[in-house]
Design an enzyme around this catalytic site. Sequence first.
Site, mmCIF file in Angstrom:
data_model
loop_
_atom_site.group_PDB
_atom_site.id
_atom_site.type_symbol
_atom_site.label_atom_id
_atom_site.label_comp_id
_atom_site.label_asym_id
_atom_site.label_seq_id
_atom_site.Cartn_x
_atom_site.Cartn_y
_atom_site.Cartn_z
ATOM 1 C CG ASP A 175 12.344 19.081 2.672
ATOM 2 O OD1 ASP A 175 13.235 19.874 2.345
ATOM 3 O OD2 ASP A 175 11.180 19.427 2.971
ATOM 4 C CD GLU B 276 15.608 25.114 6.906
ATOM 5 O OE1 GLU B 276 14.610 25.312 7.606
ATOM 6 O OE2 GLU B 276 15.648 25.409 5.693
HETATM 7 O O1 FUB Z 1 10.215 21.712 3.029
HETATM 8 C C1 FUB Z 1 9.945 22.747 3.945
HETATM 9 C C2 FUB Z 1 11.215 23.192 4.592
HETATM 10 O O2 FUB Z 1 12.107 23.706 3.618
HETATM 11 C C3 FUB Z 1 11.992 22.069 5.237
HETATM 12 O O3 FUB Z 1 11.443 21.632 6.414
HETATM 13 C C4 FUB Z 1 13.308 22.731 5.321
HETATM 14 O O4 FUB Z 1 14.341 21.873 5.653
HETATM 15 C C5 FUB Z 1 13.425 23.332 3.944
HETATM 16 O O5 FUB Z 1 13.851 22.406 2.999
#
Ligand code: FUB
Length: 448
Positions: A34, A209
Amino acid sequence: MRKYFSLLCIAASVFMAGNVNAQNPIVRNQYSADPSARVFGDKVYVFPSHDILATPGKGRVGWFCMEDYHVFSSSDLTDWTDHGMIVSQTTTPWTKPDAYNMWAPDCIEKNGKYYFYFPASPKDSSYGRGFAIGVAIADKPEGPYTPQPTPIKGVHGIDPNVFIDKKDGQAYLYWAQGNIYAARLKPNMVELDSDVKTLAELPTKGLKEGPYMFERNGIYYLTYPHVENKTERLEYAMGNNPFGPFKIAGAIMDESASGCWTNHHSIIQFKNQWYLFYHDKDYSPNFDKARSIRADSLSFNPDSTISKVIPTLRGIGITAATKEIQIDRYSKIADKGISISFIDTTNKFLGWKTSFAQQGAWIQYNTVDFGIKPLKSVIVKAVSTEGGILQIRVNSIDGPVIAEVKISKTNDWKINTAGITKQQTGIKHLFIVSKDGKPVDVDWVKFQ
Ligand code: FUB
């Protein structure tokens, strides 16, 4: 006591800080995911999540497990410094200290202060169920960061992203929780200053997301991972202001060929070039919750749409010829007679090796800087049970041979040296070719 503990953490962070190499993945000493990249001054800072492996009693085995955050920086996109841990679940007042849920963060600068936004599980149910989003503040991008005592009121979800509109200095917070939401931030950067807006023009089917907003030439790009098919791909929508409305514009990067279910990204411009930071699972082929961050160049089409980014191993930045050149992070590779594998499958952070097994098998590594003074010799760290000969060429696969390296017959990794017969200066593409087809494994190549 808390102050004493914080000092201990800062001391441990400084102790743990170190340099890591370039190419993809960028971070080579730990898992990372991320990536939120930011240009602060004359450096790029990357604020990733920090995946670790859950074990019984520590996190949920088989799921994401994250207890803290590190920050990394680079002035040349080649050498990255790990500044160590900046925020942890055990030292943030409102986080559950054993939740291991410190998911994707972001950081932004305003008036000389650095605001680090991160989602985590609160220990107090009055902050709501699931994830809340908090802020830690520092005077320098590398910290030390002081977490705010409580998370941001009115925000429930993950993947915070902050955007400051250069037009009027207004800051916006974006986050995800099924939908993607946005709200204005107060000038103090830690409180909402508007109702929460649902960005409803985005795809309604399939998880989305990881919002990331940026602006270019008056166009606001809302970018986000979305599961259009089976795993996430990076997509974007374009609009005329930070709240939209947005028009879906397409994919920035297709689903990972490795099968990594998530992707999460950021986009920056640094020294006139745009870059996409994202992640895959390079060090963990069989478990996609132990990820690694990467970067590749990004460009725009004449109509302001984004040209699709094809992920590479070579990544970004110029590699000095005098440093260990990890040729397994290649730009191009022959179709047959050559392969890449881990040096040690029990410790994947030792990296990869290139195995030559056929006469003429080749590998290409772009953008190597030979400098201004001619270099005298080339060193190849290799192992070969039969011995073999590798040619070093520049410019193209048919380009001049600048050295021939005799790899000695040995069962262990050994340094092999040969003189350079055609001196080179400036930036060149490098080609390593098997002259005799004898099996040779190469760790790295460097010039001196
Ligand atoms: O890293 C945990 C979660 O996985 C993140 O918050 C999302 O965006 C995905 O990458």
